[in-house]
Design a protein around this motif. Structure first.
Motif, PDB file in Angstrom:
ATOM      1  N   LYS A 195       0.901  -1.397   0.006  1.00 27.86           N
ATOM      2  CA  LYS A 195      -0.016   0.077  -0.134  1.00 27.86           C
ATOM      3  C   LYS A 195       0.814   1.320  -0.032  1.00 27.86           C
ATOM      4  N   ASN A 220      -7.772   4.367  10.155  1.00 25.61           N
ATOM      5  CA  ASN A 220      -8.234   4.861   8.849  1.00 25.61           C
ATOM      6  C   ASN A 220      -7.043   5.008   7.978  1.00 25.61           C
ATOM      7  N   THR A 228      -8.752  -2.879  10.978  1.00 29.79           N
ATOM      8  CA  THR A 228      -9.696  -2.225   9.880  1.00 29.79           C
ATOM      9  C   THR A 228      -8.831  -2.549   8.645  1.00 29.79           C
ATOM     10  N   ARG A 229      -9.608  -2.494   7.476  1.00 34.83           N
ATOM     11  CA  ARG A 229      -9.169  -2.806   6.085  1.00 34.83           C
ATOM     12  C   ARG A 229      -8.386  -1.309   5.511  1.00 34.83           C
ATOM     13  N   PRO A 243      -4.521  -5.366   5.441  1.00 37.13           N
ATOM     14  CA  PRO A 243      -5.129  -6.378   4.883  1.00 37.13           C
ATOM     15  C   PRO A 243      -3.870  -7.326   4.566  1.00 37.13           C
ATOM     16  N   GLU A 244      -2.512  -6.810   4.516  1.00 36.49           N
ATOM     17  CA  GLU A 244      -1.296  -7.468   4.223  1.00 36.49           C
ATOM     18  C   GLU A 244      -1.051  -8.620   5.239  1.00 36.49           C
ATOM     19  N   GLN A 252      -5.760 -11.403   7.306  1.00 37.82           N
ATOM     20  CA  GLN A 252      -6.556 -11.928   6.261  1.00 37.82           C
ATOM     21  C   GLN A 252      -7.837 -12.432   7.215  1.00 37.82           C
ATOM     22  N   ASP A 253      -9.048 -11.530   6.836  1.00 38.48           N
ATOM     23  CA  ASP A 253     -10.317 -11.956   7.631  1.00 38.48           C
ATOM     24  C   ASP A 253     -10.601 -13.460   7.945  1.00 38.48           C
ATOM     25  N   TYR A 296      -9.464 -10.518  12.259  1.00 39.84           N
ATOM     26  CA  TYR A 296     -10.696 -10.241  11.870  1.00 39.84           C
ATOM     27  C   TYR A 296     -10.724  -8.906  11.476  1.00 39.84           C
ATOM     28  N   LEU A 297     -11.369  -8.569  10.243  1.00 38.35           N
ATOM     29  CA  LEU A 297     -11.464  -7.126   9.390  1.00 38.35           C
ATOM     30  C   LEU A 297     -12.535  -6.443   9.508  1.00 38.35           C
ATOM     31  N   ASN A 337     -14.681  -2.380   8.457  1.00 34.49           N
ATOM     32  CA  ASN A 337     -14.410  -1.385   7.298  1.00 34.49           C
ATOM     33  C   ASN A 337     -13.852  -0.438   8.370  1.00 34.49           C
TER      34      ASN A 337
END
Length: 285
Positions: free
Chosen positions: A72, A199, A220-221, A226-227, A230-231, A236-237, A239
Motif C-alpha cells: 500500500k 483509517n 480495519t481494512r 490487510p497484508e 486476512q479476515d 478479523y477485519l 471497514n
C-alpha cells in the motif's frame, strides 16, 4: 546549522549512504548532503501520498531509493510520481527475542478484574488511528458484554477529546487511558483481544507484536493492514470509520471460540514472516 554540522561529519567520516526514516529526517539528509555525491535512502512508513509542495519536491529530489514497508505504501509512492524502479518493498520487521522475557501486566494493579474481557490497543492517540470509531463500537459492545473493558495504551493529541467522548458515550468507567508506558508489551500480553481501528496505516507493527504474542487481532481494512490480517484466517477485519461494522466484527471475534486457536496459530505463523532478520537482509540488498 544542524545540516552544516552533519555535512561536515559526513565528509569527515566518508559516509557511503544516508538512510532517513521520517520526512523530517529526509529534509535534513537533503541539506546535509549538499555538495556531495552521497546517496540518500528513505524508508516510507505511511500510506498517504507525498505532498506536492515545492519544499517536498526539493526534499525528495536527491533520494536515490525509497523503501516501502508495504504494498500500500509502495502504491502511494507511485501515485505521488516516484518511478517504480526507485522503490523497493521491505516490510517492517519485529524482533522475536523481545517477547521471551515479557511479563504479563497484573490486572489488579490497573483496577481490572481477572474475569474481564479486555480489548486493548497500543497506538498513538492520533487522528489516523481513529480511536473514536473504536469507542463508539465499544459502547455498543458494552451493552451486551458488561464485563468488557477497553484499554488504550498511548499518548497523543487526541487524548482529551477521546476522554470526553468516552464520557459522552457513558463508558468512561469501562475505558482505561494509560498514557505513555515504558512496557507496552506487558499490557499487550494482558489483553484478550487487540484492536487497531486506523483509517490510515502503513503496515501496523503493533499488529505483528500481537500476533507474535498470540493475542487475537481485530483491525480495519486500512493501508497495509490487510497484508497482515486476512479476515477469519489470521484475524478479523472491519471497514474503517464504521462503528457499526467494527461492533459487529468485535462481536464475531468474541463469539468465535471454535476457530480462535486456529486463527491465533495462523497469525503467529504470519508474524514469523516478518522476523527482523529478514528485514535487515532485504535492506542490505
Amino acid at each position: 546549522i544542524t545540516a552544516h554540522f552533519f555535512n561536515r561529519k559526513l565528509r569527515r567520516e566518508k559516509v557511503d549512504v544516508v538512510h532517513a526514516h521520517t520526512g523530517h529526517a529526509a529534509a535534513l539528509a537533503s541539506f546535509a548532503t549538499l555538495g556531495t555525491k552521497i546517496p540518500i535512502v528513505v524508508t516510507r512508513r505511511v500510506d498517504f501520498k507525498l505532498s506536492g509542495s515545492f519544499f517536498s519536491r526539493l526534499k525528495y529530489k536527491k533520494v536515490a531509493l525509497f523503501i516501502a514497508i508495504s504494498d500500500k505504501v509502495r502504491e502511494s509512492l507511485i501515485e505521488s510520481g516516484i518511478p517504480k524502479e526507485k522503490i523497493r518493498l521491505v516490510p517492517s520487521g519485529i524482533d522475536f527475542s523481545r517477547f521471551s522475557s515479557v511479563q504479563k501486566k497484573t490486572r489488579a494493579k490497573l483496577g481490572l478484574s481477572e474475569d474481564s474481557i479486555v480489548i486493548g490497543q497500543i497506538a498513538a492517540l492520533a487522528p489516523h488511528k481513529d480511536q473514536s470509531t473504536l469507542l463508539k463500537a465499544f459502547q455498543k459492545l458494552a451493552q451486551l458484554r458488561p464485563m468488557g473493558k477497553l484499554v488504550l495504551v498511548g499518548e497523543g493529541e487526541k487524548k482529551s477529546s477521546l476522554q470526553s467522548l468516552a464520557q459522552e458515550l457513558g463508558i468512561a468507567d469501562k475505558v482505561l487511558f494509560t498514557g505513555f508506558v515504558e512496557d507496552p508489551l506487558s499490557y499487550l500480553k494482558m489483553f484478550n483481544f487487540f484492536c487497531l481501528s486506523s483509517n490510515m496505516e502503513g503496515l501496523g507493527t503493533s499488529i505483528l507484536d500481537a500476533m507474535a504474542i498470540r493475542i487475537p487481532v481485530i483491525a480495519t481494512r486500512a493501508g497495509g493492514i490487510p497484508e497482515l490480517v486476512q479476515d477469519k484466517v489470521t484475524g478479523y477485519l472491519a471497514n474503517p470509520g464504521n462503528p457499526d461494522d467494527l461492533f459487529s466484527v468485535l462481536q464475531q471475534a468474541l463469539n468465535d471460540t471454535q476457530n480462535r486457536e486456529k486463527i491465533i496459530q495462523n497469525a503467529f505463523q504470519k508474524a514469523t514472516e516478518y522476523d527482523i532478520a529478514k528485514t535487515i537482509q532485504k535492506t542490505e540488498l
